[in-house]
Design a protein around this motif. Structure first.
Motif, mmCIF file in Angstrom:
data_model
loop_
_atom_site.group_PDB
_atom_site.id
_atom_site.type_symbol
_atom_site.label_atom_id
_atom_site.label_comp_id
_atom_site.label_asym_id
_atom_site.label_seq_id
_atom_site.Cartn_x
_atom_site.Cartn_y
_atom_site.Cartn_z
ATOM 1 N N ILE A 146 37.011 52.110 40.787
ATOM 2 C CA ILE A 146 37.612 51.864 39.478
ATOM 3 C C ILE A 146 39.115 52.097 39.573
ATOM 4 C CG2 ILE A 146 37.642 52.577 37.057
ATOM 5 C CD1 ILE A 146 34.974 51.417 37.786
ATOM 6 N N CYS A 147 39.878 51.179 39.001
ATOM 7 C CA CYS A 147 41.327 51.377 38.941
ATOM 8 C C CYS A 147 41.609 52.535 37.995
ATOM 9 C CB CYS A 147 42.016 50.097 38.448
ATOM 10 S SG CYS A 147 43.796 50.300 38.252
ATOM 11 N N HIS A 148 42.258 53.557 38.531
ATOM 12 C CA HIS A 148 42.482 54.744 37.695
ATOM 13 C C HIS A 148 43.518 54.477 36.619
ATOM 14 C CE1 HIS A 148 46.222 55.600 39.904
ATOM 15 N NE2 HIS A 148 45.560 55.239 40.979
ATOM 16 N N ARG A 149 44.281 53.408 36.787
ATOM 17 C CA ARG A 149 45.300 53.088 35.798
ATOM 18 C C ARG A 149 44.703 52.306 34.625
ATOM 19 N NH1 ARG A 149 50.421 50.103 38.147
ATOM 20 N NH2 ARG A 149 49.660 50.947 40.088
ATOM 21 N N CYS A 150 43.847 51.313 34.975
ATOM 22 C CA CYS A 150 43.321 50.411 33.947
ATOM 23 C C CYS A 150 41.891 50.758 33.547
ATOM 24 C CB CYS A 150 43.372 48.966 34.443
ATOM 25 S SG CYS A 150 44.943 48.506 35.165
ATOM 26 N N GLY A 151 41.180 51.461 34.414
ATOM 27 C CA GLY A 151 39.804 51.807 34.109
ATOM 28 C C GLY A 151 38.845 50.647 34.266
ATOM 29 N N ALA B 274 40.533 45.056 44.783
ATOM 30 C CA ALA B 274 41.784 45.066 44.036
ATOM 31 C C ALA B 274 41.490 45.032 42.551
ATOM 32 C CB ALA B 274 42.632 43.855 44.423
ATOM 33 N N CYS B 275 42.414 45.556 41.783
ATOM 34 C CA CYS B 275 42.259 45.566 40.331
ATOM 35 C C CYS B 275 42.607 44.184 39.785
ATOM 36 C CB CYS B 275 43.186 46.620 39.725
ATOM 37 S SG CYS B 275 43.165 46.606 37.928
ATOM 38 N N PRO B 276 41.681 43.576 39.022
ATOM 39 C CA PRO B 276 41.951 42.243 38.469
ATOM 40 C C PRO B 276 43.010 42.281 37.370
ATOM 41 C CG PRO B 276 39.839 43.067 37.666
ATOM 42 C CD PRO B 276 40.358 44.088 38.650
ATOM 43 N N LYS B 277 43.313 43.477 36.905
ATOM 44 C CA LYS B 277 44.237 43.601 35.777
ATOM 45 C C LYS B 277 45.675 43.814 36.246
ATOM 46 C CE LYS B 277 43.648 45.515 31.150
ATOM 47 N NZ LYS B 277 43.060 46.635 30.389
ATOM 48 N N CYS B 278 45.882 44.816 37.086
ATOM 49 C CA CYS B 278 47.255 45.142 37.500
ATOM 50 C C CYS B 278 47.533 44.709 38.938
ATOM 51 C CB CYS B 278 47.526 46.638 37.334
ATOM 52 S SG CYS B 278 46.648 47.694 38.488
ATOM 53 N N GLY B 279 46.479 44.289 39.655
ATOM 54 C CA GLY B 279 46.691 43.779 41.004
ATOM 55 C C GLY B 279 46.791 44.840 42.073
HETATM 56 ZN ZN LIG Z 1 44.626 48.343 37.421
#
Ligand SMILES: [Zn+2]
Length: 64
Positions: free
Chosen positions: A8-13, A36-41
């Motif tokens: 899990i992306c700790h920034r975006c969750g 990779a995070c689909p939100k922040c990359g």
């Molecule tokens: Zn993210």
């Protein structure tokens, strides 16, 4: 509590998804799928994977 191996992306969750990622190392280009995070990359690179690959590349170079 079941342990979830999903990253899990700790920034975006949000859950990380596999993305083809390109590396450039010592003039060599190679790609691999990394989470990779689909939100922040943000790409998550497991250190063991990087070390393993880099070591393999370095040995290959030293062979020449
Ligand atoms: Zn993210």
């Amino acid at each position: 509590m079941a342990e979830d191996r999903k990253l899990i992306c700790h920034r975006c969750g949000v859950e990380l998804v596999p993305v083809k990622t390109f590396f450039n190392y010592l003039g060599h280009n190679f790609n691999t799928e990394l989470p990779a995070c689909p939100k922040c990359g943000e790409v998550f690179i497991p250190e063991s994977l990087v070390r393993g690959r880099m070591t393999a590349v370095e040995q290959e170079l030293e062979d020449k």
